[in-house]
Write an enzyme that holds these catalytic residues in place. Structure first.
Site, PDB file in Angstrom:
ATOM      1  N   ASP A  77      -5.794   6.374  -0.819  1.00  0.00           N
ATOM      2  CA  ASP A  77      -5.142   5.606   0.252  1.00  0.00           C
ATOM      3  C   ASP A  77      -6.165   4.859   1.123  1.00  0.00           C
ATOM      4  OD1 ASP A  77      -3.091   4.580   1.732  1.00  0.00           O
ATOM      5  OD2 ASP A  77      -2.662   6.425   2.849  1.00  0.00           O
ATOM      6  N   ASP A  88       0.840  -1.197   0.000  1.00  0.00           N
ATOM      7  CA  ASP A  88       0.000   0.000   0.000  1.00  0.00           C
ATOM      8  C   ASP A  88       0.877   1.250   0.000  1.00  0.00           C
ATOM      9  OD1 ASP A  88      -1.947   1.901   0.226  1.00  0.00           O
ATOM     10  OD2 ASP A  88      -2.505   1.417   2.306  1.00  0.00           O
ATOM     11  N   LYS A 121       1.577   7.928   0.264  1.00  0.00           N
ATOM     12  CA  LYS A 121       1.903   8.007   1.692  1.00  0.00           C
ATOM     13  C   LYS A 121       3.267   8.678   1.881  1.00  0.00           C
ATOM     14  CE  LYS A 121      -0.400   3.789   3.346  1.00  0.00           C
ATOM     15  NZ  LYS A 121      -1.283   4.399   4.339  1.00  0.00           N
ATOM     16  N   ARG A 140     -10.901  -0.730   2.038  1.00  0.00           N
ATOM     17  CA  ARG A 140     -12.366  -0.834   2.128  1.00  0.00           C
ATOM     18  C   ARG A 140     -13.005  -0.969   0.757  1.00  0.00           C
ATOM     19  NH1 ARG A 140     -12.628   4.940   4.976  1.00  0.00           N
ATOM     20  NH2 ARG A 140     -10.612   4.125   5.675  1.00  0.00           N
TER      21      ARG A 140
HETATM   22  N1  BES Z   1      -3.240   0.251   5.151  1.00  0.00           N
HETATM   23  C1  BES Z   1      -3.642   1.499   5.649  1.00  0.00           C
HETATM   24  C2  BES Z   1      -3.930   1.490   7.142  1.00  0.00           C
HETATM   25  C3  BES Z   1      -2.766   1.225   8.052  1.00  0.00           C
HETATM   26  C4  BES Z   1      -2.120   2.260   8.679  1.00  0.00           C
HETATM   27  C5  BES Z   1      -2.359  -0.074   8.333  1.00  0.00           C
HETATM   28  C6  BES Z   1      -1.068   2.026   9.546  1.00  0.00           C
HETATM   29  C7  BES Z   1      -1.311  -0.320   9.193  1.00  0.00           C
HETATM   30  C8  BES Z   1      -0.676   0.730   9.796  1.00  0.00           C
HETATM   31  C9  BES Z   1      -4.911   1.972   4.947  1.00  0.00           C
HETATM   32  O1  BES Z   1      -5.053   1.554   3.646  1.00  0.00           O
HETATM   33  C10 BES Z   1      -4.868   3.461   4.908  1.00  0.00           C
HETATM   34  O2  BES Z   1      -3.990   3.976   4.293  1.00  0.00           O
HETATM   35  N2  BES Z   1      -5.820   4.113   5.560  1.00  0.00           N
HETATM   36  C11 BES Z   1      -5.846   5.528   5.616  1.00  0.00           C
HETATM   37  C12 BES Z   1      -7.253   5.982   5.407  1.00  0.00           C
HETATM   38  C13 BES Z   1      -7.403   7.482   5.282  1.00  0.00           C
HETATM   39  C14 BES Z   1      -6.857   7.957   3.972  1.00  0.00           C
HETATM   40  C15 BES Z   1      -8.834   7.848   5.453  1.00  0.00           C
HETATM   41  C16 BES Z   1      -5.336   5.961   6.988  1.00  0.00           C
HETATM   42  O3  BES Z   1      -5.699   5.304   7.957  1.00  0.00           O
HETATM   43  O4  BES Z   1      -4.555   6.886   7.055  1.00  0.00           O
HETATM   44 ZN    ZN Z   2      -4.085  -0.196   3.132  1.00  0.00          ZN
HETATM   45 MN    MN Z   3      -4.064   2.859   2.285  1.00  0.00          MN
END
Ligand code: BES
Ligand code: ZN
Ligand code: MN
Length: 483
Positions: free
Chosen positions: A343, A266, A273, A347
């Site tokens: 990101d 990811d 990120k 979901r």
């Molecule tokens: N894979 C990440 C979530 C994650 C964060 C897993 C830290 C393990 C450690 C997920 O896909 C993500 O990036 N979520 C975002 C959502 C946001 C853009 C609303 C997040 O949590 O920052």
């Molecule tokens: Zn993710």
């Molecule tokens: Mn993500």
């Protein structure tokens, strides 16, 4: 490491380390610890307890560099008897193995918990087997100067015939669970350079132990999983949809689907990120790994439950073909999604995977996902988040986790969390910002389940801790499904 139970007195097993135990506050050890104390000139009661003031606090290990026949004795603290649980046996056995020095090849342990604590010998042995395996775990695939396995043999000594029989059964189950947890850890710890949708799918075919069907991009499109496809479209690696099936030989008493988030890397996509957040994102398939590993354990433990393992595997990458912020994409069930942030990809893939699971007409759907940074921020690595559309089922699963030593904490599902997901141009947005993000993500997922009992588990904070995979989820799923 070889783990086995022998029907002998602990004193009759040749080993480098003898492991005995002590509940907090005990001054005169009884049971097997007492026997060892007597055999070694009361060194435990007179020296360890009286002189060295070892109190038996949970997890403390007193290492006696003995002496007689070159053996060492480890006295491990069990803590307060009233607070003792089977899971604590796993934790302290893991500590024991980690505490063993280079020269220790063979360990013999008392069957913790089956004495005065009065726990069932089967679960005690299972916990020891799981703990010994966890203590020996290392990921050294890419290290040229490999260190030898420290402890080669871990023996559980139990002379009582009834307890021995139960312990043998527990040890066998513990080894199955431990191998599965190790499998999940290895898969997660491996780099995204090697683990991408195709290799993940091949891994499932070769290692899940059950019938596994892999669908390619064309087939995924035919199956209507356009939301899932959108997430993977920026990667050079083709997405794969993995369906593993376990069917018992007798008529199943229920049908369950386990859906694992399978983002093999990811990057965030075009909403890239920052470096520190991206660094560990090879772990974004930890849910998928937990599901594959659970299927493996299920294939060996053969419960009377039909279990489906489902993974929508893809890589979230930025490129000229990536899905973009502002895109409106269609999902399998016909709801449109406005991409607010690329990101928030997990979901979007799960939306279609959950819809696929519901079509299987299962009684219950569980999804497990490294879904939100918000969950990790709230809970750290101490507890996973959980929510669902069935209060009782969520509570039941939390209880299973408590029993087996994996913690889950329920997240709220107030409709207000869904407000921010409202879109002007589509049925919903994929995110409503970071605040309250774990609940909002849960609300988003719930929109793709019609009427099946569903539980969502967020392992963003617990899947990967101190640069190592934990294999979280496997033990709870096995306990929930097999007992
Ligand atoms: N894979 C990440 C979530 C994650 C964060 C897993 C830290 C393990 C450690 C997920 O896909 C993500 O990036 N979520 C975002 C959502 C946001 C853009 C609303 C997040 O949590 O920052
Ligand atoms: Zn993710
Ligand atoms: Mn993500």
């Amino acid at each position: 490491m070889l783990i086995k139970v022998v029907k002998k007195s602990i004193l009759d097993v040749k080993a480098d380390v003898i492991v005995v135990n002590l509940f907090e506050g005990v001054k005169h050890p009884g049971g097997v610890t007492g026997i060892v104390d007597n055999a070694f000139d009361n060194v435990i009661s007179n020296y360890v307890i009286k002189k060295e003031k070892f109190e038996g606090k949970f997890g403390a290990i007193y290492q006696l560099p003995l002496v007689k026949e070159g053996k060492k004795i480890f006295v491990v603290g069990l803590g307060k008897q009233a607070d003792f649980t089977p899971a604590k046996i796993r934790t302290l056995t893991e500590k024991v193995v980690k505490a063993c020095g280079k020269s220790v090849k063979k360990v013999v342990s008392i069957l913790h918990g089956a004495g005065v604590a009065g726990l069932d010998a089967e679960i005690c042995a299972q916990m020891i087997a799981e703990g010994a395996s966890a203590g020996a775990y290392k990921f050294d695939r890419y290290i040229s100067d490999k260190k030898e396995d420290k402890v080669e043999e871990f023996i559980i000594a139990e002379i009582d015939a009834t307890k021995f029989k139960k312990a043998e059964k527990g040890e066998e189950k513990g080894c199955i669970v431990a191998r599965s947890v190790t499998m999940a850890k290895d898969l997660i710890n491996d780099s995204a350079q090697y683990i991408y949708p195709e290799t993940l799918a091949n891994f499932a075919v070769e290692n899940s132990g059950v019938k596994t069907t892999v669908y390619n991009k064309e087939q995924i499109k035919e199956m209507g999983m356009t939301a899932f496809l959108a997430v993977g479209q920026g990667s050079v690696h083709e997405p794969k949809f993995i369906h593993m099936e376990y069917k018992p030989t007798r008529k199943a008493k229920k049908k369950i689907a386990l859906v694992g988030k399978g983002i093999t890397f990811d990057s965030g996509g075009l909403d890239l990120k920052p470096p520190a957040s991206m660094l560990t994102m090879k772990d974004d398939m930890s849910g998928a790994a937990a599901v594959i590993a659970t299927m493996k354990a299920i294939s060996e433990l053969k419960p009377n439950v039909e279990v489906h393992g489902i993974i929508a595997a893809c890589e979230n990458m930025p490129s000229g073909s990536s899905y973009k912020p502002g895109d409106v994409i269609m999902s399998k069930i016909g709801k449109s999604i406005e991409i607010d942030n690329t990101d928030a990809e997990g979901r979007v893939t799960l939306a279609d995977a959950l819809a696929y699971a519901e079509e299987l007409e299962v009684d219950e759907i569980f999804d497990i996902a490294t879904l939100t940074g918000a969950c990790a921020v709230a809970f750290g690595s101490v507890v996973s988040g959980i929510l669902g559309n069935d209060e009782d089922k969520v509570k039941e699963f939390i209880k299973v986790g408590d029993e087996i030593g994996e913690r889950f904490w329920q997240l709220p599902m107030y409709e207000e969390y869904g407000e921010k997901l409202k879109s002007n141009i589509a049925d919903m947005k994929n995110t409503g910002g970071r605040n309250g993000g774990a609940s909002a993500a849960g609300i988003f997922l719930s929109k793709f389940i019609k009427d099946t009992t569903w539980v969502h588990i967020d392992i963003a904070g617990t899947a990967y801790v101190d640069d190592m995979a934990t294999g979280v989820g496997v033990k709870s799923f096995v306990k929930y499904i097999v007992g």
